[in-house]
Design an enzyme around this catalytic site. Structure first.
Site, PDB file in Angstrom:
ATOM      1  N   HIS A 114      -7.381  -5.858  -0.669  1.00  0.00           N
ATOM      2  CA  HIS A 114      -6.268  -4.915  -0.736  1.00  0.00           C
ATOM      3  C   HIS A 114      -4.948  -5.657  -0.567  1.00  0.00           C
ATOM      4  CE1 HIS A 114      -4.005  -1.321  -0.488  1.00  0.00           C
ATOM      5  NE2 HIS A 114      -3.897  -1.290   0.828  1.00  0.00           N
ATOM      6  N   ASP A 132      -8.767  -4.176  -6.170  1.00  0.00           N
ATOM      7  CA  ASP A 132      -8.269  -3.577  -4.935  1.00  0.00           C
ATOM      8  C   ASP A 132      -9.018  -2.267  -4.689  1.00  0.00           C
ATOM      9  OD1 ASP A 132      -6.699  -2.088  -3.026  1.00  0.00           O
ATOM     10  OD2 ASP A 132      -4.997  -3.378  -3.490  1.00  0.00           O
ATOM     11  N   SER A 138       0.828  -1.195   0.000  1.00  0.00           N
ATOM     12  CA  SER A 138       0.000   0.000   0.000  1.00  0.00           C
ATOM     13  C   SER A 138       0.871   1.256   0.000  1.00  0.00           C
ATOM     14  CB  SER A 138      -0.935  -0.056   1.209  1.00  0.00           C
ATOM     15  OG  SER A 138      -1.980   0.870   1.096  1.00  0.00           O
TER      16      SER A 138
END
Length: 542
Positions: free
Chosen positions: A512, A484, A255
């Site tokens: 995610h 995602d 991320s």
């Protein structure tokens, strides 16, 4: 709102074995879920190989991040030559230390900041490959918590056998001189602020909430607040690499951690070792475009949830996927007018803001969808908001005693420094509402207003959108998940096109990030790269 880089604290949204998967999910409260923050600024498959030619030019215009000189400036030599003093730190098998870094790299004599570091030494047998630095995202997620709760015990045995597993909490985060803005009761009020204002009075209340939040952060750490950028955190990582005795940096970032890793690669391309960027961010995007993309990403994830929900007997949102969003919005509107009880010891009720945050939190991992259905059933049919409140609290990292970690504070501090605010005034948000609501009929309005928080930040931004090419770097593995919610797949594609040595590894799935989420194809590809140094010869899809 830039999620991944989650946009910060806004008043509202923003594993191979069962045991390992549970540990990972818990760790994501400080890791991948953290990504959602960015969005709100505050938000076993078959595998096949296939080559996708990289475009002749980059998708984004503008300057590329320039590499730093290879030689170490004399003023930084004492930092690069420091010795870490390792000690036990309360978790069996792990050691902790403190790394000193200059507060301002442009003026190394102007003071220091102290960064918390942790490691778990390679377990063997076989060749030790050096250190593997991990970061779970945010910004604001504790890398040390992620290491101790998941990576240091849950990463594949072969990876942990060959690497010392290492984490550093970035400046301003968790154990590294954390930025603090509001106390627990103040945060409770902040998270319940109405972020879909219906009139001028409510717009004023939202703006006041953003101002109080910003003022609290500025009062707590006025000096540090100017020096918590991603570029500075990347330079701290190079200090740590040198102090650990590694010639190259081996790294796994998820991320926001992909932005941190890509920034490192752009600054120090010749020092890049085996680097995995999972759930990537496109660094070339301005805040408004990033927020719109992320808003659309949550809508994509929500539609996947809707299709799954209507196939279940316990779906409280209807039996046709096309109506699920409309029904959920109607429920949010009812909560806006009349919050429902939660049984919370501090008297909090479930209003629209907390409910929306709870739903968004569940979009990060399809494994949370059953819990979301249960929570919605309780709230919609029994006037019991405890389930959605629990999901919201997990997103904000609030414990049962009403204490919050500094996740939301650090998230805002980094995001508001890294990019100019998407909007400067409420009028600018109003003009953009149609675009956000088109991107997500369910979440667009709230996520648009969430972008306003950086407009009132006490420190001017120092960063700007820029491509990252990292010319001369060793092969870098960029990983993207097709549905995602927090880091849309298009960002992974864009970053892989920018990085000169990237290979794109695609996971066709929900949730995610992809590593450690059950795809044998994804995990095998990443593990082979980390342990043997063998990157896919071309882009690959799982």
């Amino acid at each position: 709102m830039h999620i991944w880089r989650s946009t910060s604290a806004h008043p509202g949204p923003a594993p191979s074995t069962p045991g390992a998967r549970d540990r990972r999910r818990r760790s994501r409260r400080a890791g991948t879920l953290v990504a959602l923050l960015g969005v709100a600024a505050l938000l076993v498959s078959a595998c096949s190989s296939g080559g996708t030619a990289k475009p002749a030019g980059h998708p984004a215009a503008g300057a590329a991040l320039a590499a730093l000189p290879r030689s170490t400036p004399a003023a930084l030599t004492p930092y690069y030559e420091q010795k870490l003093s390792w000690r036990a730190c309360g978790v069996p098998g792990f050691q902790c230390a403190t790394l000193k870094a200059p507060l301002d790299y442009a003026d190394p004599d102007a003071g220091q900041t102290r960064l918390a570091v942790a490691r778990k030494k390679a377990t063997g047998p076989g060749e030790r490959l050096g250190s593997l630095l991990v970061n779970p995202g945010g910004p604001g997620g504790s890398a040390i918590a992620y290491l101790q709760q998941y990576a240091g015990i849950g990463y594949p045995v072969d990876v942990r056998a060959h690497y010392d597993m290492v984490a550093v909490d970035p400046r301003g985060v968790a154990r590294s001189e954390p930025v603090e803005c509001l106390d627990g009761r103040q945060m409770d009020r902040y998270t319940q602020t109405d972020f879909t204002p219906d009139d001028e009075k409510e717009v004023g209340e939202l703006v006041d909430a953003y101002k109080r939040f910003a003022e609290g952060c500025g009062a707590d750490a006025p000096g540090l607040l100017r020096h918590v950028s991603t570029t500075e955190a990347a330079r701290d990582m190079d200090l740590l690499r040198a102090v650990l005795g590694d010639e190259k940096l081996a790294y796994v970032g998820a991320s926001y951690g992909t932005f941190l890793g890509a920034t490192y690669a752009g600054l120090f391309p010749d020092r890049v070792g085996r680097m995995v960027l999972d759930g990537a961010i496109d660094p070339s995007l301005p805040a408004r475009r990033m927020n719109l993309d992320q808003t659309a990403g949550f809508e994509t994830a929500f539609r996947a949830f809707a299709r799954d929900c209507v196939r279940r007997a316990d779906c409280p949102l209807g039996d046709e996927a096309k109506n699920v969003g409309t029904n959920l919005k109607a429920f949010f509107k009812k909560l806006d007018a009349r919050p429902v009880p939660t049984g919370d010891a501090d008297g909090r009720k479930l209003g629209e803001s907390l409910a929306t945050t709870g739903v968004i939190a569940a979009m990060y991992d399809e494994g949370a969808w059953p819990a979301l259905r249960d929570a919605l059933n309780s709230a919609m049919r029994e006037d019991d908001g405890s389930g959605l409140l629990a999901l919201s609290d997990s997103y904000y990292e609030r414990d049962a005693d009403g204490r919050y970690t500094n996740l939301m504070f650090a998230n805002a501090a980094v995001n508001c420094l890294d990019l100019p605010s998407a909007f400067s005034t409420p009028d600018e948000v109003r003009k953009a509402l149609p675009a956000f609501e088109k991107a997500s009929p369910v979440f667009g309005e709230g996520l648009a207003w969430a972008t306003l928080n950086c407009a009132y930040w006490p420190v001017a931004p120092t960063g700007q959108p820029q491509r990252i090419e990292a010319r001369g770097a060793a092969p870098i593995l960029v990983v993207g998940t097709t549905r995602d919610p927090a880091t849309p797949y298009r960002w992974s594609r864009a970053l892989s096109h920018q990085l000169s040595s990237a290979r794109l590894l695609t996971y066709d799935g929900d949730g995610h990030t992809a590593y450690g989420r059950g795809s044998t194809c994804i995990d095998r590809t990443i593990n082979t790269y980390l342990v043997r140094g063998k990157a896919p010869a071309q882009d690959k899809r799982c």
